[in-house]
Design a protein around this motif. Structure first.
Motif, PDB file in Angstrom:
ATOM      1  N   ALA A  49       0.984  -1.287   0.244  1.00 43.34           N
ATOM      2  CA  ALA A  49      -0.145   0.064  -0.231  1.00 43.34           C
ATOM      3  C   ALA A  49       0.952   1.230   0.190  1.00 43.34           C
ATOM      4  O   ALA A  49       1.835   1.092   0.463  1.00 43.34           O
ATOM      5  CB  ALA A  49      -0.987   0.117   1.125  1.00 43.34           C
ATOM      6  N   ILE A  50       0.279   2.360  -0.456  1.00 40.51           N
ATOM      7  CA  ILE A  50       1.102   3.715  -0.512  1.00 40.51           C
ATOM      8  C   ILE A  50       0.302   4.730  -0.028  1.00 40.51           C
ATOM      9  O   ILE A  50      -0.896   4.578  -0.536  1.00 40.51           O
ATOM     10  CB  ILE A  50       1.599   3.783  -1.875  1.00 40.51           C
ATOM     11  CG1 ILE A  50       2.548   5.174  -1.818  1.00 40.51           C
ATOM     12  CG2 ILE A  50       0.651   3.997  -3.039  1.00 40.51           C
ATOM     13  CD1 ILE A  50       3.494   5.126  -3.275  1.00 40.51           C
ATOM     14  N   SER A  51       0.615   5.841   0.604  1.00 44.83           N
ATOM     15  CA  SER A  51      -0.063   6.865   1.030  1.00 44.83           C
ATOM     16  C   SER A  51      -0.639   7.670  -0.114  1.00 44.83           C
ATOM     17  O   SER A  51       0.011   7.472  -0.940  1.00 44.83           O
ATOM     18  CB  SER A  51       0.481   7.681   2.151  1.00 44.83           C
ATOM     19  OG  SER A  51       1.793   8.078   1.665  1.00 44.83           O
ATOM     20  N   TRP A  52      -1.540   8.777   0.125  1.00 46.44           N
ATOM     21  CA  TRP A  52      -2.148   9.546  -1.119  1.00 46.44           C
ATOM     22  C   TRP A  52      -1.095  10.288  -1.499  1.00 46.44           C
ATOM     23  O   TRP A  52      -1.027  10.636  -2.635  1.00 46.44           O
ATOM     24  CB  TRP A  52      -3.295  10.332  -0.306  1.00 46.44           C
ATOM     25  CG  TRP A  52      -2.963  11.212   0.769  1.00 46.44           C
ATOM     26  CD1 TRP A  52      -3.039  10.778   2.216  1.00 46.44           C
ATOM     27  CD2 TRP A  52      -2.475  12.640   0.757  1.00 46.44           C
ATOM     28  NE1 TRP A  52      -2.484  11.946   2.969  1.00 46.44           N
ATOM     29  CE2 TRP A  52      -2.096  12.945   2.161  1.00 46.44           C
ATOM     30  CE3 TRP A  52      -2.071  13.273  -0.204  1.00 46.44           C
ATOM     31  CZ2 TRP A  52      -1.568  13.898   2.423  1.00 46.44           C
ATOM     32  CZ3 TRP A  52      -1.540  14.667   0.333  1.00 46.44           C
ATOM     33  CH2 TRP A  52      -1.490  15.058   1.562  1.00 46.44           C
ATOM     34  N   GLY A  53       0.040  10.829  -0.497  1.00 47.44           N
ATOM     35  CA  GLY A  53       0.853  11.370  -1.049  1.00 47.44           C
ATOM     36  C   GLY A  53       2.473  10.636  -1.568  1.00 47.44           C
ATOM     37  O   GLY A  53       3.219  11.595  -2.233  1.00 47.44           O
ATOM     38  N   ASN A 104      -4.267  -2.430   5.517  1.00 48.43           N
ATOM     39  CA  ASN A 104      -3.905  -3.586   4.969  1.00 48.43           C
ATOM     40  C   ASN A 104      -5.125  -4.703   4.786  1.00 48.43           C
ATOM     41  O   ASN A 104      -4.632  -5.967   4.611  1.00 48.43           O
ATOM     42  CB  ASN A 104      -2.536  -4.361   5.680  1.00 48.43           C
ATOM     43  CG  ASN A 104      -2.983  -4.551   6.925  1.00 48.43           C
ATOM     44  OD1 ASN A 104      -4.096  -4.483   7.329  1.00 48.43           O
ATOM     45  ND2 ASN A 104      -2.261  -5.254   7.504  1.00 48.43           N
ATOM     46  N   ASN A 105      -6.258  -4.202   4.941  1.00 49.60           N
ATOM     47  CA  ASN A 105      -7.322  -5.292   4.848  1.00 49.60           C
ATOM     48  C   ASN A 105      -8.286  -4.852   3.670  1.00 49.60           C
ATOM     49  O   ASN A 105      -8.655  -3.719   3.550  1.00 49.60           O
ATOM     50  CB  ASN A 105      -8.247  -5.473   6.083  1.00 49.60           C
ATOM     51  CG  ASN A 105      -8.439  -4.106   6.475  1.00 49.60           C
ATOM     52  OD1 ASN A 105      -8.001  -3.126   6.633  1.00 49.60           O
ATOM     53  ND2 ASN A 105     -10.070  -3.939   6.685  1.00 49.60           N
ATOM     54  N   TYR A 106      -8.573  -5.778   2.735  1.00 55.62           N
ATOM     55  CA  TYR A 106      -9.408  -5.415   1.461  1.00 55.62           C
ATOM     56  C   TYR A 106     -10.576  -4.952   1.852  1.00 55.62           C
ATOM     57  O   TYR A 106     -11.125  -4.044   0.861  1.00 55.62           O
ATOM     58  CB  TYR A 106      -9.284  -6.655   0.737  1.00 55.62           C
ATOM     59  CG  TYR A 106     -10.405  -7.894   1.256  1.00 55.62           C
ATOM     60  CD1 TYR A 106      -9.978  -8.820   1.911  1.00 55.62           C
ATOM     61  CD2 TYR A 106     -11.820  -7.788   0.877  1.00 55.62           C
ATOM     62  CE1 TYR A 106     -10.690  -9.934   2.440  1.00 55.62           C
ATOM     63  CE2 TYR A 106     -12.684  -8.625   1.196  1.00 55.62           C
ATOM     64  CZ  TYR A 106     -12.065  -9.814   1.888  1.00 55.62           C
ATOM     65  OH  TYR A 106     -12.893 -10.961   2.408  1.00 55.62           O
TER      66      TYR A 106
END
Length: 122
Positions: A49-53, A104-106
């Protein structure tokens, strides 16, 4: 938000692939984005996952140090660079997005792209 994932294919073990996830929404930068994968007969599992920025990233232990998630908000695209691929990486890969912080959970993700198949031959 509409997401489109592409870049999957067949690769030999030890090889590399780069997946892309293109988003229709502007600004895409308000959404945290993640990759999940689902092997045949198994549950969907978190990959990265990656943050919005783009300043923060998070990886599943199984892909840490092999996969890299990144994003280009100017291009509305998130990438997953996959190196040192293993047979157990074989799965359909999905990108997903949510407003706010990554998870991290769908179940936390609101928007999903179609899967792109990655097959790693041993």
């Amino acid at each position: 938000v509409q997401l489109q994932a592409f870049g999957g294919g067949l690769v030999q073990a030890g090889g590399s692939l780069r997946l892309s996830c293109a988003a229709s929404s502007r600004p895409f930068s308000v959404y945290a984005t993640a990759w999940f994968r689902q092997a045949s007969g198994q549950e969907r599992e978190f990959v990265a996952a990656i943050s919005w920025g783009g300043g923060s990233t998070y990886y599943a232990d199984s892909v840490k140090d092999r996969f890299t998630i990144s994003r280009d908000n100017a291009e509305n695209t998130v990438y997953l660079q996959m190196n040192s691929l293993k047979a157990e990486d074989t799965a359909a890969y999905y990108c997903a997005a949510k407003p706010g912080y990554y998870a991290n959970n769908y179940q936390s993700y609101d928007y999903w792209g179609q899967g792109t198949q990655v097959t790693v031959s041993s």
